[in-house]
Write an enzyme that holds these catalytic residues in place. Structure first.
Site, PDB file in Angstrom:
ATOM      1  N   HIS A 248       0.854  -1.187   0.000  1.00  0.00           N
ATOM      2  CA  HIS A 248       0.000   0.000   0.000  1.00  0.00           C
ATOM      3  C   HIS A 248       0.892   1.241   0.000  1.00  0.00           C
ATOM      4  O   HIS A 248       2.132   1.131   0.060  1.00  0.00           O
ATOM      5  CB  HIS A 248      -0.973   0.004   1.182  1.00  0.00           C
TER       6      HIS A 248
ATOM      7  N   HIS B 107       1.307   3.889   2.045  1.00  0.00           N
ATOM      8  CA  HIS B 107       1.797   4.619   3.207  1.00  0.00           C
ATOM      9  C   HIS B 107       3.320   4.658   3.145  1.00  0.00           C
ATOM     10  O   HIS B 107       3.978   3.716   2.690  1.00  0.00           O
ATOM     11  CB  HIS B 107       1.325   3.963   4.501  1.00  0.00           C
TER      12      HIS B 107
ATOM     13  N   ASP C 178       5.862   4.327   5.109  1.00  0.00           N
ATOM     14  CA  ASP C 178       6.759   3.340   5.706  1.00  0.00           C
ATOM     15  C   ASP C 178       6.830   2.047   4.907  1.00  0.00           C
ATOM     16  O   ASP C 178       7.599   1.149   5.255  1.00  0.00           O
ATOM     17  CB  ASP C 178       6.373   3.062   7.162  1.00  0.00           C
TER      18      ASP C 178
ATOM     19  N   HIS D  77      -7.111  -2.091   5.772  1.00  0.00           N
ATOM     20  CA  HIS D  77      -6.380  -1.008   6.408  1.00  0.00           C
ATOM     21  C   HIS D  77      -7.161   0.297   6.194  1.00  0.00           C
ATOM     22  O   HIS D  77      -8.299   0.287   5.714  1.00  0.00           O
ATOM     23  CB  HIS D  77      -4.972  -0.947   5.807  1.00  0.00           C
TER      24      HIS D  77
ATOM     25  N   ASP E 209      -0.246  -4.277   6.669  1.00  0.00           N
ATOM     26  CA  ASP E 209      -1.138  -3.545   7.568  1.00  0.00           C
ATOM     27  C   ASP E 209      -2.593  -3.937   7.353  1.00  0.00           C
ATOM     28  O   ASP E 209      -3.135  -3.801   6.246  1.00  0.00           O
ATOM     29  CB  ASP E 209      -0.985  -2.044   7.333  1.00  0.00           C
TER      30      ASP E 209
ATOM     31  N   HIS F 121       6.001  -5.611  12.216  1.00  0.00           N
ATOM     32  CA  HIS F 121       5.367  -4.286  12.111  1.00  0.00           C
ATOM     33  C   HIS F 121       5.056  -3.747  13.511  1.00  0.00           C
ATOM     34  O   HIS F 121       3.956  -3.294  13.800  1.00  0.00           O
ATOM     35  CB  HIS F 121       4.101  -4.337  11.253  1.00  0.00           C
TER      36      HIS F 121
END
Length: 306
Positions: free
Chosen positions: A63, A65, A67, A143, A213, A271
């Site tokens: 995804h 994001h 990080d 998520h 996530d 994570h």
């Protein structure tokens, strides 16, 4: 000698810490290197653990994001600097491909390798990579933004030839592939020699699932059912369980429930929130829900799947 393994390059969450890097993993399959996610610092981790830029063929992004994505422009730029050859395919959503194209056109227009994009539809993910030995499937995660996980699954393997028996029955060399694929041997006089006399069972195929996530959702367990080794995000422990669902994350205990429902053999947790000081506590909580082996990820850990 293992030919299918996963090296943890980063297993922290959004805030980098002195203990953990943001998310990234390297899947080594028969000498080719495939990355899953690419948080900041991934290229340094590749060098730290002796993994060659030149062997990277595919990069799978879960995804958008930061990080999980922001290490990618730097890595691709360094690969160009090192004159890596061949084709590198980034598997991501249309928005991610658009962002990366524009960044590379500004910062790294001249490249020694061919950069390609495989666009994933997060609403309808499916097979995103396939060759003669392995396939990679994307599946939905839950998520705060569109997100997918990945299953790396070996295809069924061929049976082993029993050399003594094929010589005894006079099986010609040109039929060996058919025998490995399970066909019987018909002798010139019409006698049928069952395949079981000529072969031994194939080695089992191995599978690995990356569940990035995601909030706790039993649809994830259904998607990865039957997978041997599952990596599942475990951002929080029981003490911060109230933070998990609102932020689209899971606890270690919930990861254990997913692995148990999926029938996995091994669960790898990671994570971690920046608040986690002792991952063994999370592993113990996951183990209360899962009968298999629980491994707490750490940078540099290599998990041999074969």
């Amino acid at each position: 000698m293992p030919y299918f393994n996963v090296t943890i390059l980063g297993c922290g969450s959004a805030t980098p810490t002195l203990r953990h890097n943001p998310s990234s993993q390297a899947v080594n399959y028969r000498g080719r290197l495939m990355l899953i996610d690419c948080g900041e610092g991934t290229q340094l981790q590749l060098r730290r653990y002796g993994l060659s830029f030149a062997k990277i063929t595919d990069i799978f992004i879960s995804h958008l994001h930061g990080d999980h994505f922001l290490g990618l422009p730097g890595l691709l730029s360094t690969m160009a600097l090192h004159e890596v050859q061949g084709t590198v395919t980034v598997h991501t959503f249309a928005e991610g491909a658009d962002i990366l194209r524009r960044m590379m056109d500004i910062f790294c227009r001249e490249r020694s390798y061919k950069l390609e994009f495989d666009i994933i539809d997060p609403k309808n993910p499916s097979t995103v990579y396939e060759d003669n030995n392995i396939e990679v499937m994307a599946f939905p995660l839950y998520h705060r933004v569109p997100c997918v996980g990945y299953i790396f699954r070996e295809k069924p393997k061929r049976k082993h030839i029993d050399g003594e028996m094929v010589r005894f029955y006079g099986v010609p060399h040109y039929l060996m592939n058919a025998i490995r694929d399970g066909e019987d041997f018909v002798k010139p006089d019409g006698t049928v020699v069952p395949n079981e006399r000529l072969t031994s069972p194939a080695d089992p195929s191995v599978s690995y699932a990356y569940c990035s996530d995601t909030a706790f959702d039993m649809r994830v367990a259904e998607a990865v059912k039957g997978v041997d080794v599952i990596y599942h995000e475990s951002t929080y422990g029981d003490d911060r369980a109230h933070n998990a669902a609102p932020r689209g994350h899971s606890t270690a205990r919930e990861a254990g429930k997913i692995a148990e429902a999926a029938g996995a053999k091994t669960l790898v947790i990671g994570h971690y929130s920046k608040t986690i000081a002792d991952e063994s506590i999370l592993a113990a909580q996951a183990a209360e829900e899962f009968d298999g082996t629980v491994i707490a990820a750490n940078e540099g850990l290599t998990i041999d799947l074969i």
